[in-house]
Motif scaffolding. Structure first.
Motif, PDB file in Angstrom:
ATOM      1  N   UNK A 304       0.814  -1.463  -0.173  1.00 46.51           N
ATOM      2  CA  UNK A 304      -0.149  -0.208  -0.142  1.00 46.51           C
ATOM      3  C   UNK A 304       0.915   0.772  -0.132  1.00 46.51           C
ATOM      4  N   UNK A 305       0.865   2.056  -1.504  1.00 46.11           N
ATOM      5  CA  UNK A 305       1.837   3.130  -0.729  1.00 46.11           C
ATOM      6  C   UNK A 305       3.089   3.118  -1.587  1.00 46.11           C
ATOM      7  N   UNK A 306       3.187   2.119  -1.418  1.00 45.84           N
ATOM      8  CA  UNK A 306       4.715   1.709  -2.303  1.00 45.84           C
ATOM      9  C   UNK A 306       5.100   1.016  -0.745  1.00 45.84           C
ATOM     10  N   UNK A 307       4.507   0.492   0.287  1.00 49.47           N
ATOM     11  CA  UNK A 307       5.129   0.146   1.695  1.00 49.47           C
ATOM     12  C   UNK A 307       4.339  -0.974   2.195  1.00 49.47           C
ATOM     13  N   UNK A 308       5.011  -1.455   3.512  1.00 50.43           N
ATOM     14  CA  UNK A 308       5.197  -2.037   3.730  1.00 50.43           C
ATOM     15  C   UNK A 308       4.709  -2.278   5.498  1.00 50.43           C
ATOM     16  N   UNK A 309       4.420  -3.273   6.269  1.00 50.99           N
ATOM     17  CA  UNK A 309       4.805  -2.498   7.919  1.00 50.99           C
ATOM     18  C   UNK A 309       5.512  -4.377   8.421  1.00 50.99           C
ATOM     19  N   UNK A 310       5.678  -3.650   9.347  1.00 50.50           N
ATOM     20  CA  UNK A 310       6.589  -5.253   9.969  1.00 50.50           C
ATOM     21  C   UNK A 310       6.545  -4.562  12.054  1.00 50.50           C
ATOM     22  N   UNK A 311       5.623  -5.563  11.791  1.00 56.38           N
ATOM     23  CA  UNK A 311       4.954  -5.616  13.993  1.00 56.38           C
ATOM     24  C   UNK A 311       5.987  -7.026  14.852  1.00 56.38           C
TER      25      UNK A 311
END
Length: 580
Positions: A304-311
């Motif tokens: 999404x919008x060129x990014x991912x999230x890591x938690x």
């Protein structure tokens, strides 16, 4: 209208199809084609005319509503008889959904009463036409001269089942049935309508996409400050990683990315979750680890919008991420073919695919993949392998990369002496081969192929992580540990973000926990009555919690087979493959 023969009720859904088409006069020297009836079943087992009454497709119900259509040709027979269902462009536009969105939300399967058992459950893909309409073409049917099955005419009976994804609104769609055949100018057309009944829900389906494999490249290393600030990710912390425009991934047109994520130097037992940037964090996990462990896993994450999230849940941990490919909407990349069952291409312990000997330090093994284990000899752009390192003598890592290219700094497996660990890899293929490199010590390598990418096959639809199976609490309909046996999971369910019909493969993250023995888990496409393949997807020891990505065939469900002892099994879906 002819009486309906051997009506079959499937599920509790409701679908409607109508009575006989008005027959047009045919030239004397042409075959005559006709539609005898088109009826749909209601839950109370009454049948009605699709032309007079709209088809009711209830959103979110996996069990499709059933319609039965009988059509055929006179005693002269007919070739290439085709039945098509079209939803009008105006109707699609009025729905508020795009044609592509509707195509993904109305899942259809069809089969002829005379079809072989293996062809009876085939999903059908909608075609988005240039004018914005949708067409569903059923396979052509030939009718021999003189009729079939004792009938004076050649008859074909086709069943249609339609299931609708969770929908926030109800939509009335107008369309038609068309019947055509070679050698005749007849085109029989019947108007129909479909009432797609909303249930207030929704399903997040990404754009159908194809894979562009890239040579592995490092996008993140918190030890060195690559891709993020230098420093460990803390407890209950989230790191946003930019993937677009880096490591061979373009700035735009990326629907999902394939990464090898490694957790290292953790201070606590924890897990890491990879998910689309800015979305609600799911309950799914991708890596599970204990203090001091180094654990890799492949993840496929919607972008999404060129990014991912890591938690990260607990403690602190360093994270490394290497990209091996990305998915892009449309046909610019390659399509996937999932093998019916995985096949072993390499085992250095037995001399399969290479010499019978461990791979030494600072050494590279070239593995031929094309033309083996169900992989075609030509046209393969990448393969999906489960690579296992076993019997290592030193702390080391293995890198899988395109044959003959410069070895990247990326890694796919990290291990310690005497450890056995697996990881799925997507590897670009050059001249039918890939290369595997070992850093230090000696190690045996095993590689099992589950599918390949080429110009033909299935497209990928990213969905974001969703839990499809958890034997600890009964998610997926299976509760209790898996002993030395096999369990089967139906992945195609709207609650998983996956349509019930037409999927050919699925991207899963599979986790084992509460393990009682050293064992392995084989994950593969369900084959009724088929043997358990001699391959592995996860290798684990007693008391270990570990995850691995798996991309099995899912046309008839997915099987999880445990070798010895017992274990809880968890599976999270990140996307599915479908024809279209």
């Amino acid at each position: 209208m002819k009486s309906l023969r051997s009506a079959v009720v499937v599920g509790t859904g409701v679908l409607v199809v109508a009575g006989a088409l008005p027959l047009q006069s045919a030239a004397a020297d042409q075959p005559h084609i006709y539609l005898s009836y088109a009826q749909c079943d209601q839950p109370i087992n009454t049948w009605f005319d699709w032309q007079k009454q709209p088809l009711q497709v209830k959103a979110g119900e996996d069990a499709g509503a059933l319609c039965r259509v009988e059509f055929g040709a006179d005693q002269r027979g007919a070739k290439n008889v085709k039945l098509a269902l079209t939803l009008s462009a105006q109707s699609v536009a009025d729905s508020g959904y795009s044609a592509q969105q509707l195509a993904q939300r109305l899942s259809v399967r069809s089969f002829y009463s005379t079809a072989a058992a293996t062809d009876r459950r085939a999903g059908r893909a909608w075609v988005v036409n240039d004018d914005g309409s949708l067409t569903l073409d059923l396979p052509a049917h030939d009718f021999p001269a003189g009729g079939t099955s004792g009938s004076p005419d050649g008859l074909g009976v086709v069943d249609l089942e339609i299931s609708g994804a969770p929908s926030a609104k109800s939509v009335l769609l107008q369309g038609r049935l068309d019947l055509t055949a070679d050698g005749t100018t007849e085109k029989l057309t019947k108007p129909i309508s479909i009432n797609y009944v909303g249930n207030g829900g929704s399903v997040d389906l990404g754009a159908p996409s194809t894979l562009v494999p890239v040579s592995p490249a490092r996008l993140l290393d918190t030890r060195a400050g690559i891709g993020a600030a230098k420093g460990k990710l803390g407890p209950d912390g989230t790191l946003t990683l930019t993937v677009a425009g880096r490591g061979g991934v373009p700035l735009t047109g990326v629907s999902a990315v394939v990464l090898n994520v490694t957790a290292t130097n953790p201070t606590d037992a924890s897990h890491v979750t990879a998910y689309p940037h800015g979305r609600n964090r799911p309950t799914a996990s991708n890596l599970n680890f204990t203090p001091g462990e180094t654990v890799p896993n492949q993840v496929t994450v919607p972008v999404v919008d060129g990014r991912i999230d890591l938690y990260n849940q607990l403690g602190t941990v360093d994270l490394i991420a290497d990209v091996s490919g990305y998915y892009t909407p449309g046909d610019a990349g390659s399509r996937y073919t999932a093998l019916a069952t995985p096949a072993r291409l390499l085992d250095t312990r037995a001399g399969t695919g290479a010499a019978k000997a461990k791979l030494g330090a600072d050494s590279t093994l070239t593995l031929a993949v094309a033309g083996r284990g169900g992989v075609p000899a030509e046209g393969v752009t990448a393969v999906i392998l489960n690579v296992t390192a076993t019997n290592p003598t030193d702390e080391s890592h293995v890198t899988a990369y395109p044959h003959g290219t410069g070895r990247p700094t990326a890694s796919n497996l990290n291990f310690t002496p005497r450890e056995t660990i697996s990881n799925q890899v997507v590897v670009p293929v050059v001249d039918g081969r890939i290369d595997l490199y070992n850093h230090t010590g000696t190690v045996d390598l095993v590689a099992d192929v589950s599918g390949y990418f080429s110009a033909s096959g299935a497209v990928f639809v990213p969905t974001g992580p969703a839990r499809a199976l958890d034997t600890r609490d009964g998610t997926g309909g299976i509760q209790g540990k898996v002993g030395p046996r096999a369990i089967a999971l139906t992945v195609g369910r709207w609650e998983n973000g996956v349509p019930p019909y037409g999927i050919t493969g699925v991207a899963l993250n599979v986790t084992v926990t509460n393990t009682t023995d050293s064992s392995f888990l084989a994950v593969y496409g369900a084959t009724p009555g088929g043997p358990i393949p001699d391959t592995s997807s996860l290798n684990f020891s007693a008391g270990q919690t570990i995850a691995n990505a798996v991309t099995p065939n899912a046309a008839d469900g997915v099987v999880f087979a445990n070798h010895v002892g017992s274990t809880d099994v968890i599976a999270d879906v990140s996307g599915y493959f479908t024809t279209g």
